[in-house]
Design a protein around this motif. Structure first.
Motif, mmCIF file in Angstrom:
data_model
loop_
_atom_site.group_PDB
_atom_site.id
_atom_site.type_symbol
_atom_site.label_atom_id
_atom_site.label_comp_id
_atom_site.label_asym_id
_atom_site.label_seq_id
_atom_site.Cartn_x
_atom_site.Cartn_y
_atom_site.Cartn_z
ATOM 1 N N UNK A 75 22.308 45.865 16.848
ATOM 2 C CA UNK A 75 20.951 46.055 16.251
ATOM 3 C C UNK A 75 21.131 46.746 14.984
ATOM 4 N N UNK A 76 20.814 45.719 13.915
ATOM 5 C CA UNK A 76 21.210 46.063 12.612
ATOM 6 C C UNK A 76 19.671 46.378 11.707
ATOM 7 N N UNK A 77 19.882 47.086 10.593
ATOM 8 C CA UNK A 77 18.737 47.901 9.905
ATOM 9 C C UNK A 77 17.589 47.023 9.651
ATOM 10 N N UNK A 78 17.648 45.761 9.592
ATOM 11 C CA UNK A 78 16.471 44.988 9.227
ATOM 12 C C UNK A 78 15.417 44.998 10.720
ATOM 13 N N UNK A 79 16.336 45.021 11.633
ATOM 14 C CA UNK A 79 15.620 44.738 13.075
ATOM 15 C C UNK A 79 14.934 46.161 13.324
ATOM 16 N N UNK A 80 15.260 47.159 12.658
ATOM 17 C CA UNK A 80 14.725 48.407 13.134
ATOM 18 C C UNK A 80 13.061 48.545 12.154
ATOM 19 N N UNK A 81 13.042 47.832 11.279
ATOM 20 C CA UNK A 81 12.062 47.501 10.225
ATOM 21 C C UNK A 81 10.828 46.340 10.532
ATOM 22 N N UNK A 82 11.497 45.058 10.966
ATOM 23 C CA UNK A 82 10.776 44.007 11.149
ATOM 24 C C UNK A 82 11.137 43.437 12.599
ATOM 25 N N UNK A 83 10.074 43.269 13.477
ATOM 26 C CA UNK A 83 10.376 42.504 14.847
ATOM 27 C C UNK A 83 9.670 41.300 14.889
ATOM 28 N N UNK A 84 10.089 40.496 15.890
ATOM 29 C CA UNK A 84 9.475 39.296 16.218
ATOM 30 C C UNK A 84 8.005 39.205 16.643
ATOM 31 N N UNK A 85 7.319 38.315 16.361
ATOM 32 C CA UNK A 85 6.018 38.035 16.847
ATOM 33 C C UNK A 85 6.184 37.450 18.148
ATOM 34 N N UNK A 86 6.065 38.155 19.258
ATOM 35 C CA UNK A 86 6.677 37.476 20.672
ATOM 36 C C UNK A 86 5.618 36.150 21.005
ATOM 37 N N UNK A 105 12.191 31.254 8.540
ATOM 38 C CA UNK A 105 10.726 31.248 8.539
ATOM 39 C C UNK A 105 10.009 31.672 9.818
ATOM 40 N N UNK A 106 10.917 32.359 10.579
ATOM 41 C CA UNK A 106 10.216 32.656 12.025
ATOM 42 C C UNK A 106 9.304 33.808 11.701
ATOM 43 N N UNK A 107 8.307 33.714 12.278
ATOM 44 C CA UNK A 107 7.435 35.043 12.347
ATOM 45 C C UNK A 107 7.545 36.297 12.578
ATOM 46 N N UNK A 108 7.438 37.398 11.853
ATOM 47 C CA UNK A 108 7.846 38.764 12.262
ATOM 48 C C UNK A 108 6.754 39.628 11.817
ATOM 49 N N UNK A 109 6.862 40.834 12.339
ATOM 50 C CA UNK A 109 5.770 41.831 11.687
ATOM 51 C C UNK A 109 6.515 43.248 11.324
ATOM 52 N N UNK A 110 6.047 43.981 10.249
ATOM 53 C CA UNK A 110 6.455 45.077 10.083
ATOM 54 C C UNK A 110 6.543 46.356 10.785
ATOM 55 N N UNK A 111 7.328 47.108 11.236
ATOM 56 C CA UNK A 111 7.222 48.267 12.441
ATOM 57 C C UNK A 111 7.486 49.537 11.404
ATOM 58 N N UNK A 112 8.441 49.491 10.439
ATOM 59 C CA UNK A 112 9.040 50.678 9.812
ATOM 60 C C UNK A 112 9.308 50.193 8.293
ATOM 61 N N UNK A 113 8.774 51.067 7.334
ATOM 62 C CA UNK A 113 9.022 50.641 5.837
ATOM 63 C C UNK A 113 9.892 51.520 4.955
ATOM 64 N N UNK A 114 10.830 52.325 5.775
ATOM 65 C CA UNK A 114 11.480 53.285 5.341
ATOM 66 C C UNK A 114 12.398 52.802 4.191
ATOM 67 N N UNK A 115 13.511 51.763 4.303
ATOM 68 C CA UNK A 115 14.214 51.467 3.524
ATOM 69 C C UNK A 115 13.738 50.601 2.339
ATOM 70 N N UNK A 116 12.551 49.626 2.492
ATOM 71 C CA UNK A 116 12.230 49.093 1.514
ATOM 72 C C UNK A 116 11.453 50.139 0.516
ATOM 73 N N UNK A 117 10.760 50.998 1.000
ATOM 74 C CA UNK A 117 10.307 52.012 0.161
ATOM 75 C C UNK A 117 11.096 52.844 -0.740
ATOM 76 N N UNK A 118 12.238 53.119 -0.092
ATOM 77 C CA UNK A 118 13.389 53.716 -1.004
ATOM 78 C C UNK A 118 13.651 52.731 -2.067
ATOM 79 N N UNK A 119 14.007 51.650 -1.779
ATOM 80 C CA UNK A 119 14.222 50.701 -2.781
ATOM 81 C C UNK A 119 13.271 50.509 -3.985
#
Length: 209
Positions: A75-86, A105-119
């Motif tokens: 499970x990579x860092x991006x998958x801790x932040x965005x997950x698939x819309x089931x 282009x697959x639909x995702x939704x945010x579940x965590x913003x930690x790393x982007x907010x750091x950036x």
């Protein structure tokens, strides 16, 4: 702990040999000398490590004592932040600001913003600098001790994360706290109070939607 750090020490030495230099650790942001706000709302945090490379710029890491494996897969860092819309979920049930897409282009939704907010915070402090970011995972096995850079964290993704943060801030200011996330973690203090589900346990007739 000794075993995990021994595995990490090898990676640490390799990264130093490649030219990465630690410049700050446990750096707080959002107040005092490093003010960071989104739509006027102070956002605070603490970055575990900031590094610099003469050619590659800056990178930030958050250290995690977790296993990056999930159901036998990495499970990579991006998958801790965005997950698939089931398939069982309607994208329209999510606020527009919570939705995003992957590179295909697959639909995702945010579940965590930690790393982007750091950036975003780093970009304000170090304007014009190249910035990369990710996790360092200190898992139980040697394979689970690794650097996990978010290689696809581009400007569009960071902009989407900012939009999500702005949506969260607007919702808080407008006292919109519903619908809840029914997947509460075991450590959540409200888990037992909101059983079997938050919808069944709370009278929402006076809530804003």
């Amino acid at each position: 702990a000794r075993q995990r750090l021994a595995h990490w020490a090898q990676i640490e030495a390799s990264e130093r040999a490649l030219g990465w230099e630690i410049i700050e650790v446990e750096t707080p942001f959002g107040k005092d000398e490093w003010v960071f706000k989104i739509d006027g709302m102070p956002v605070t945090g603490r970055i575990d490590r900031i590094e610099r490379h003469r050619q590659q710029g800056l990178r930030v890491f958050d250290f995690k004592t977790i296993s990056p494996m999930e159901d036998g897969r990495l499970k990579t860092v991006d998958r801790y932040h965005r997950v698939n819309v089931k398939r069982t979920e309607d994208p329209a049930s999510f606020p527009d600001w919570a939705l995003c897409q992957d590179d295909n282009g697959k639909a995702l939704h945010w579940v965590d913003l930690q790393i982007p907010l750091y950036c975003l915070a780093m970009a304000e402090r170090f304007p014009g600098e190249a910035i990369s970011a990710g996790y360092v995972t200190l898992g139980k096995t040697e394979a689970e001790v690794r650097i996990d850079l978010w290689s696809s964290l581009d400007e569009a993704t960071i902009t989407s994360a900012r939009t999500c943060a702005q949506g969260v801030i607007a919702a808080i200011r407008n006292s919109v706290f519903w619908p809840p996330n029914e997947k509460m973690p075991d450590w959540d203090d409200f888990r037992e109070l909101l059983s079997p589900t938050a919808d069944e346990a709370v009278d929402v007739s006076g809530f804003k939607h």
